[in-house]
Design a protein around this motif. Structure first.
Motif, PDB file in Angstrom:
ATOM      1  N   GLU A 185       0.838  -1.206   0.000  1.00  0.00           N
ATOM      2  CA  GLU A 185       0.000   0.000   0.000  1.00  0.00           C
ATOM      3  C   GLU A 185       0.875   1.260   0.000  1.00  0.00           C
ATOM      4  O   GLU A 185       0.566   2.231  -0.679  1.00  0.00           O
ATOM      5  CB  GLU A 185      -0.918   0.018   1.233  1.00  0.00           C
ATOM      6  CG  GLU A 185      -1.862  -1.142   1.346  1.00  0.00           C
ATOM      7  CD  GLU A 185      -3.014  -1.099   0.355  1.00  0.00           C
ATOM      8  OE1 GLU A 185      -3.219  -0.058  -0.290  1.00  0.00           O
ATOM      9  OE2 GLU A 185      -3.699  -2.123   0.237  1.00  0.00           O
TER      10      GLU A 185
ATOM     11  N   THR B 117      -1.194   3.956  -2.231  1.00  0.00           N
ATOM     12  CA  THR B 117      -2.641   3.807  -2.042  1.00  0.00           C
ATOM     13  C   THR B 117      -3.035   3.843  -0.573  1.00  0.00           C
ATOM     14  O   THR B 117      -4.207   3.736  -0.254  1.00  0.00           O
ATOM     15  CB  THR B 117      -3.141   2.485  -2.661  1.00  0.00           C
ATOM     16  OG1 THR B 117      -2.433   1.399  -2.066  1.00  0.00           O
ATOM     17  CG2 THR B 117      -2.950   2.477  -4.168  1.00  0.00           C
ATOM     18  N   VAL B 118      -2.063   4.003   0.309  1.00  0.00           N
ATOM     19  CA  VAL B 118      -2.362   3.981   1.734  1.00  0.00           C
ATOM     20  C   VAL B 118      -3.198   5.191   2.143  1.00  0.00           C
ATOM     21  O   VAL B 118      -4.086   5.064   2.993  1.00  0.00           O
ATOM     22  CB  VAL B 118      -1.068   3.858   2.572  1.00  0.00           C
ATOM     23  CG1 VAL B 118      -0.253   5.132   2.533  1.00  0.00           C
ATOM     24  CG2 VAL B 118      -1.393   3.457   3.992  1.00  0.00           C
TER      25      VAL B 118
ATOM     26  N   LEU C 142      -6.694   4.446   1.125  1.00  0.00           N
ATOM     27  CA  LEU C 142      -7.241   3.422   2.017  1.00  0.00           C
ATOM     28  C   LEU C 142      -7.646   4.025   3.356  1.00  0.00           C
ATOM     29  O   LEU C 142      -8.707   3.702   3.898  1.00  0.00           O
ATOM     30  CB  LEU C 142      -6.189   2.323   2.223  1.00  0.00           C
ATOM     31  CG  LEU C 142      -6.621   1.055   2.903  1.00  0.00           C
ATOM     32  CD1 LEU C 142      -7.682   0.345   2.079  1.00  0.00           C
ATOM     33  CD2 LEU C 142      -5.424   0.139   3.101  1.00  0.00           C
TER      34      LEU C 142
END
Length: 186
Positions: free
Chosen positions: A76, A81-82, A85
């Motif tokens: 991630e 993309t963390v 998220l």
């Protein structure tokens, strides 16, 4: 939560393919080099079920499970993309549980496939009483392996959550377990 679990399962697909390749290699070499019609359930269980007899397999399993679980959070961060998220309207504990559950579900499915393949190999020898498969024993060992997978995956995801600090926390956790075992003896 299901879309998050599906995303994690897709992320773990390379590990499933790696396991399938290793299983094909192992069972292919076993079929090519061992007389499977002479392998009995008792002989298989002695190698697999006895305590301390297959340490290499346990270490490989721990390493495989840990790598599968550890890859979930760092990926991630690597793919940036963390932040997305964390911006979803779900809690961090839900994200953690979804990652653990997805990895555990995949490893459980791989364990089921492994048991089916092993049962097929053991089915070649049905002439002796030890050639039978004892489903209660198989269920007990399968339950043990699933619980073991859950523990290792939880540790791996926890370790990956904190990245470098997680290594330190996990080492302290393992040292605490070792000290507890020495003091309590269990």
């Amino acid at each position: 939560m299901m879309p998050l679990i599906n995303k994690e399962l897709k992320q773990l697909l390379p590990f499933a393919l790696l396991w399938l390749c290793l299983a094909v290699l192992f069972y292919g070499s076993e079929l090519a080099t061992v007389r499977v019609d002479e392998v009995s359930y008792l002989a298989w269980c002695k190698e697999y079920c006895d305590v301390g007899t297959n340490v290499d397999l346990v270490l490989f399993t721990i390493l495989f499970y840990m790598i599968a679980a550890y890859s979930l959070f760092p990926k991630e961060f690597d793919e940036s993309t963390v932040d997305f998220l964390r911006s979803l309207p779900i809690g961090r504990s839900t994200i953690f549980i979804a990652k653990v559950f997805a990895a555990w579900l995949l490893l459980t499915l791989l364990l089921v496939l492994d048991r089916l393949l092993q049962g097929a190999v053991l089915a070649f020898n049905t002439q002796t009483i030890t050639g039978k498969s004892y489903w209660m024993n198989d269920l007990l060992f399968f339950s043990r392996d699933c619980l073991f997978a859950l523990v290792i995956v939880s540790h791996g995801v926890f370790l990956s959550w904190f990245r470098t600090v997680g290594l330190i926390v996990y080492c302290m956790y393992l040292i605490g377990l070792i000290l507890l075992e020495q003091v309590a003896g269990v």
